[in-house]
Scaffold this active site. Structure first.
Site, PDB file in Angstrom:
ATOM      1  N   ALA A   1       0.802  -1.234   0.000  1.00 23.04           N
ATOM      2  CA  ALA A   1       0.000   0.000   0.000  1.00 23.04           C
ATOM      3  C   ALA A   1       0.833   1.281   0.000  1.00 23.04           C
ATOM      4  O   ALA A   1       0.310   2.357   0.286  1.00 23.04           O
ATOM      5  CB  ALA A   1      -0.998   0.028   1.161  1.00 23.04           C
ATOM      6  N   ALA A   2       2.126   1.201  -0.351  1.00 25.90           N
ATOM      7  CA  ALA A   2       2.926   2.428  -0.502  1.00 25.90           C
ATOM      8  C   ALA A   2       2.270   3.336  -1.538  1.00 25.90           C
ATOM      9  O   ALA A   2       2.126   4.546  -1.328  1.00 25.90           O
ATOM     10  CB  ALA A   2       4.358   2.095  -0.930  1.00 25.90           C
ATOM     11  N   GLY A   3       1.857   2.742  -2.646  1.00 30.97           N
ATOM     12  CA  GLY A   3       1.239   3.520  -3.721  1.00 30.97           C
ATOM     13  C   GLY A   3      -0.081   4.148  -3.289  1.00 30.97           C
ATOM     14  O   GLY A   3      -0.379   5.292  -3.647  1.00 30.97           O
ATOM     15  N   ASP A   4      -0.895   3.424  -2.540  1.00 35.77           N
ATOM     16  CA  ASP A   4      -2.177   3.976  -2.077  1.00 35.77           C
ATOM     17  C   ASP A   4      -1.954   5.112  -1.091  1.00 35.77           C
ATOM     18  O   ASP A   4      -2.672   6.116  -1.108  1.00 35.77           O
ATOM     19  CB  ASP A   4      -3.036   2.876  -1.426  1.00 35.77           C
ATOM     20  CG  ASP A   4      -3.477   1.833  -2.445  1.00 35.77           C
ATOM     21  OD1 ASP A   4      -3.626   2.177  -3.630  1.00 35.77           O
ATOM     22  OD2 ASP A   4      -3.664   0.661  -2.052  1.00 35.77           O
TER      23      ASP A   4
HETATM   24  P1  ADP Z   1       3.120   0.748  -5.519  1.00 33.89           P
HETATM   25  O1  ADP Z   1       2.982   0.475  -4.055  1.00 33.89           O
HETATM   26  O2  ADP Z   1       1.828   1.122  -6.186  1.00 33.89           O
HETATM   27  O3  ADP Z   1       3.891  -0.299  -6.278  1.00 33.89           O
HETATM   28  P2  ADP Z   1       5.564   2.369  -5.521  1.00 33.89           P
HETATM   29  O4  ADP Z   1       6.305   1.140  -5.129  1.00 33.89           O
HETATM   30  O5  ADP Z   1       6.010   3.074  -6.746  1.00 33.89           O
HETATM   31  O6  ADP Z   1       3.984   2.120  -5.637  1.00 33.89           O
HETATM   32  O7  ADP Z   1       5.652   3.376  -4.264  1.00 33.89           O
HETATM   33  C1  ADP Z   1       4.911   4.583  -4.204  1.00 33.89           C
HETATM   34  C2  ADP Z   1       5.751   5.630  -3.494  1.00 33.89           C
HETATM   35  O8  ADP Z   1       6.061   5.160  -2.168  1.00 33.89           O
HETATM   36  C3  ADP Z   1       7.087   5.939  -4.140  1.00 33.89           C
HETATM   37  O9  ADP Z   1       6.963   6.981  -5.103  1.00 33.89           O
HETATM   38  C4  ADP Z   1       7.944   6.363  -2.956  1.00 33.89           C
HETATM   39  O10 ADP Z   1       7.757   7.745  -2.667  1.00 33.89           O
HETATM   40  C5  ADP Z   1       7.377   5.541  -1.811  1.00 33.89           C
HETATM   41  N1  ADP Z   1       8.178   4.309  -1.587  1.00 33.89           N
HETATM   42  C6  ADP Z   1       7.942   3.079  -2.062  1.00 33.89           C
HETATM   43  N2  ADP Z   1       8.924   2.219  -1.684  1.00 33.89           N
HETATM   44  C7  ADP Z   1       9.793   2.930  -0.939  1.00 33.89           C
HETATM   45  C8  ADP Z   1      11.021   2.638  -0.250  1.00 33.89           C
HETATM   46  N3  ADP Z   1      11.554   1.399  -0.257  1.00 33.89           N
HETATM   47  N4  ADP Z   1      11.646   3.646   0.398  1.00 33.89           N
HETATM   48  C9  ADP Z   1      11.124   4.901   0.431  1.00 33.89           C
HETATM   49  N5  ADP Z   1       9.972   5.240  -0.202  1.00 33.89           N
HETATM   50  C10 ADP Z   1       9.323   4.287  -0.877  1.00 33.89           C
END
Ligand code: ADP
Length: 308
Positions: A242-245
């Site tokens: 859920a980083a993206g959400d």
């Molecule tokens: P999703 O969860 O949809 O695959 P991402 O992986 O691109 O989306 O992550 C969305 C955002 O979360 C990124 O643009 C970044 O800002 C943050 N993020 C994701 N993974 C990390 C990480 N390992 N360290 C720091 N920030 C992260």
């Protein structure tokens, strides 16, 4: 204050942790089991509410214990659930097996989410009263399109997360103001692995694109300016679910408050940097105060958007 409506899914994630995932016909003993409220719609709604938006959700849960718990989780986060109907039958579920290598296998059963094929009474007014409508692809396409049409009819900005990745109807793209894919979804939509090239191709169909690039940050592209990248914060990630959400919820709140997009992206990167340092999906999403504190304590050169 940003007022948002999220038209999207609510799923209960049923997560079993195992040393090694079972093969067909095999039974293995797991170490731990957790039920975690999730679904991209509910996650984006909770992320936006924690980030300081006033948020309403449109969707459906079943008339089971999972549905009651998901509604409670949304209400506890401050989300207006008047537009979340309870329908006969099971709630949406995601059955997730996580192995010791961090790999996972997932079965999603849409359940009640599958009933959202049209807007219900009050939904159009709810959308019309919003600054933006957040959409993802875990509801039936007819339902997503109905929401996007209502938003466009009332001049409400639409923000689409094209996940899970699938071919998009031309009409949905034509109704999208901001598309926010991750790099894998952007590649699936365009056939281009390079995010700059993917953004260029997506701009033929939508006016604005933010592609998230995991720990490499995010990329903003519009038709009338050069693309801009904003870095992620270097943190020790323990769970990127859920980083993206989290990013989309926080981004939409900050943008709705009038910040330029690169500033909103930096704020969203801070929210997701906090989320990935804690286990869990919605339970790991930071509050506005936490995001503000994080932004004032990190070195400003890490937070400053960089020209691409
Ligand atoms: P999703 O969860 O949809 O695959 P991402 O992986 O691109 O989306 O992550 C969305 C955002 O979360 C990124 O643009 C970044 O800002 C943050 N993020 C994701 N993974 C990390 C990480 N390992 N360290 C720091 N920030 C992260």
């Amino acid at each position: 204050m940003t007022h948002l409506t999220v038209l999207g899914s609510a799923n209960m994630d049923l997560v079993a942790y195992v040393p090694k995932a079972p093969r067909r016909g095999q039974t293995v003993t797991g170490r731990e089991f957790r039920t975690v409220p999730g679904g991209k719609g509910a996650n984006q709604a909770i992320a936006a509410a924690r980030a300081g938006g006033t948020v309403a959700v449109i969707g459906a849960v079943g008339d089971d214990d999972f549905g009651a718990r998901m509604r409670r989780t949304l209400v506890d986060a401050g989300v207006d659930t008047t537009g979340l109907r309870t329908v006969p039958g099971p709630s949406g579920t995601a059955h997730i097996v996580v192995d010791d290598d961090g790999g996972n296998a997932i079965v999603v059963v849409p359940g009640a989410n599958g009933t959202v094929t049209a807007l219900a009474t009050g939904d159009e007014a709810r959308i019309a009263a919003s600054g933006a409508l957040l959409l993802q692809l875990e509801l039936p396409m007819e339902g997503v399109l109905a929401g996007a049409r209502a938003a466009r009819a009332h001049g409400v900005r639409t923000v689409l997360t094209p996940a899970p990745a699938q071919p998009l109807p031309a009409e949905l793209l034509s109704l999208t103001d901001l598309l926010v894919p991750n790099e894998h979804e952007a590649a699936a939509l365009t056939g281009a692995d390079d995010p700059y090239e993917a953004a260029r191709l997506l701009l033929v169909q939508v006016p604005e694109v933010v592609i998230t690039l995991g720990e490499r940050g995010s990329l903003y592209a519009t038709r009338d300016a050069d693309p801009v990248t904003v870095p992620a914060f270097p943190v020790d990630a323990v769970d990127t679910t859920a980083a993206g959400d989290t990013f989309v919820g926080a981004l939409t709140v900050a943008y709705g408050e009038g910040h330029p997009m690169p500033k909103a992206m930096a704020w969203a990167a801070a929210a997701s940097a906090l989320a990935v340092q804690r286990p869990g999906a919605s339970s790991s999403m930071p509050t506005r105060t936490e995001i503000e504190t994080f932004c004032t304590t990190v070195r400003t050169d890490e937070a400053r958007p960089q020209e691409a």
